[in-house]
Design an enzyme around this catalytic site. Sequence first.
Site, PDB file in Angstrom:
ATOM      1  N   GLU A  19       0.916  -0.885  -0.828  1.00 52.02           N
ATOM      2  CA  GLU A  19       2.016  -0.092  -0.262  1.00 52.02           C
ATOM      3  C   GLU A  19       3.054   0.204  -1.337  1.00 52.02           C
ATOM      4  O   GLU A  19       3.412  -0.676  -2.134  1.00 52.02           O
ATOM      5  CB  GLU A  19       2.639  -0.902   0.869  1.00 52.02           C
ATOM      6  CG  GLU A  19       3.003  -0.124   2.092  1.00 52.02           C
ATOM      7  CD  GLU A  19       1.835   0.514   2.837  1.00 52.02           C
ATOM      8  OE1 GLU A  19       1.462   1.654   2.510  1.00 52.02           O
ATOM      9  OE2 GLU A  19       1.321  -0.115   3.769  1.00 52.02           O
ATOM     10  N   THR A  21       2.680   1.992  -3.840  1.00 51.87           N
ATOM     11  CA  THR A  21       2.034   2.041  -5.154  1.00 51.87           C
ATOM     12  C   THR A  21       1.631   3.468  -5.505  1.00 51.87           C
ATOM     13  O   THR A  21       1.386   3.769  -6.666  1.00 51.87           O
ATOM     14  CB  THR A  21       0.765   1.165  -5.148  1.00 51.87           C
ATOM     15  OG1 THR A  21       0.020   1.505  -3.977  1.00 51.87           O
ATOM     16  CG2 THR A  21       1.109  -0.307  -5.112  1.00 51.87           C
ATOM     17  N   GLY A 110       6.344   8.794  13.773  1.00 50.71           N
ATOM     18  CA  GLY A 110       7.288   7.800  13.254  1.00 50.71           C
ATOM     19  C   GLY A 110       6.764   6.386  13.359  1.00 50.71           C
ATOM     20  O   GLY A 110       7.514   5.424  13.234  1.00 50.71           O
ATOM     21  N   SER A 116       2.401  12.838  10.257  1.00 49.33           N
ATOM     22  CA  SER A 116       2.790  14.055   9.538  1.00 49.33           C
ATOM     23  C   SER A 116       1.687  14.516   8.592  1.00 49.33           C
ATOM     24  O   SER A 116       1.394  15.713   8.516  1.00 49.33           O
ATOM     25  CB  SER A 116       4.121  13.878   8.820  1.00 49.33           C
ATOM     26  OG  SER A 116       4.111  12.736   8.024  1.00 49.33           O
ATOM     27  N   ASP A 171      -1.224   9.259   2.099  1.00 44.37           N
ATOM     28  CA  ASP A 171      -1.573   9.594   3.481  1.00 44.37           C
ATOM     29  C   ASP A 171      -2.548  10.766   3.532  1.00 44.37           C
ATOM     30  O   ASP A 171      -3.523  10.763   4.290  1.00 44.37           O
ATOM     31  CB  ASP A 171      -0.308   9.956   4.270  1.00 44.37           C
ATOM     32  CG  ASP A 171       0.775   8.903   4.112  1.00 44.37           C
ATOM     33  OD1 ASP A 171       0.430   7.755   3.782  1.00 44.37           O
ATOM     34  OD2 ASP A 171       1.951   9.232   4.309  1.00 44.37           O
TER      35      ASP A 171
HETATM   36  C1  GLA Z   1       4.481   6.625   3.253  1.00 41.53           C
HETATM   37  C2  GLA Z   1       4.289   7.733   2.239  1.00 41.53           C
HETATM   38  C3  GLA Z   1       3.163   7.410   1.273  1.00 41.53           C
HETATM   39  C4  GLA Z   1       3.325   6.022   0.674  1.00 41.53           C
HETATM   40  C5  GLA Z   1       3.625   4.992   1.767  1.00 41.53           C
HETATM   41  C6  GLA Z   1       3.966   3.647   1.194  1.00 41.53           C
HETATM   42  O1  GLA Z   1       3.375   6.523   4.095  1.00 41.53           O
HETATM   43  O2  GLA Z   1       4.012   8.947   2.902  1.00 41.53           O
HETATM   44  O3  GLA Z   1       3.100   8.399   0.264  1.00 41.53           O
HETATM   45  O4  GLA Z   1       4.289   6.015  -0.330  1.00 41.53           O
HETATM   46  O5  GLA Z   1       4.694   5.383   2.590  1.00 41.53           O
HETATM   47  O6  GLA Z   1       2.853   3.058   0.619  1.00 41.53           O
END
Ligand code: GLA
Length: 360
Positions: A19, A21, A110, A116, A171
């Site tokens: 996370e 990263t 959320g 998204s 994501d």
């Molecule tokens: C959100 C962001 C991703 C990533 C995560 C954390 O999901 O959209 O790009 O940075 O947080 O790992």
Amino acid sequence: MAPERSCAFAPGRVNLIGEHTDYNGGLALPFAIAQGVTVRAETTRGDSGLAETIEAHARDLEESDEFTLAEPGPADGWRAFVRGVVAELGRAGYPLCGARLEISGDVPQGSGLSSSAALEVALCLALAELGSESSEGREDGRHVALDRRDIARLCARVENEWVGAHTGLLDQLASLFGAPDTALRIDFATLEIEPVPLVLDGWRLVILDSGERHAHASSGYNERRDECARACALLGVDSLSEGSAHAVAQLPEPLRLRAEHVLGENRRVREAVAALRTEDLATIGVLLDASHESLRDLFEISTQAVEAAVARLRCAGAAGARMVGGGFGGSILGLFAPDVPPPPDTLEVRPGPGAHLLET
Ligand code: GLA
């Protein structure tokens, strides 16, 4: 002839580990989930040929939007994603035509499960298919000829420039490249994606909603991203993942804490990949706990509601639990051994297929 109708599905994602990263040139291990967003698109015609407007309808919210292809203009909420995708596809030179879009989905907004990204990716696939002039170069004879890494970059520009969330590519890549029974080891320094079998064999991965909604643009997400950029500048590196442990230890607070999280989280992703390869789910549980502690104590993105939800999963016997996504609310991921039933208000998740076109 370009098709008059198209339909695309894009999944949300769960990040098993790794996370914060992605925008630090590090490693992550996400998978696509069954829940996602479906976009149905249909070309519209005016008196003199194809229309020049997009009409969008968000079915679950019972809200609509209408704008011209030439000038999508800014907007808030879900409308910003639709307008942003249309504008960025146009800017990338993709042939677009007037269309009516119907959007529906089952990823809670959320909740940290990337509703998204699912929306952006489904919009991209549906609109690009509608605008595609020929079937040349399409994967499986059906898919659009856009490179999937380029789609991810285009969607990230929508988040960054149209929504104001300075998110990375995690994501979108998870949604685009996901596959059944597979986690994706993504190296954000190279964008190399390696499928890793995620064999659960009776173990269960579940999601518990902390009840706290979040939006990256308004949470501390952008602040964390700025802190990481400041740490890079002080270290003289392009990405935090290139920082040496020795140099990181000399950074001023809180930058040292942020950078130590990133280095530790990259290490945990490597360990998690090794554990998956030997089907050692118990070790995954230990790594989930360690990741959560790092996100709470070093990256400092936990909240009371998140801690309460993690505690609930651990009390229920989880082998490991951690917050997923950007932090400051959202969902908790818990891992349960075969003989331990997860609490009834959790949602079981398993790795499913990535974004694809559906029959219209
Ligand atoms: C959100 C962001 C991703 C990533 C995560 C954390 O999901 O959209 O790009 O940075 O947080 O790992």
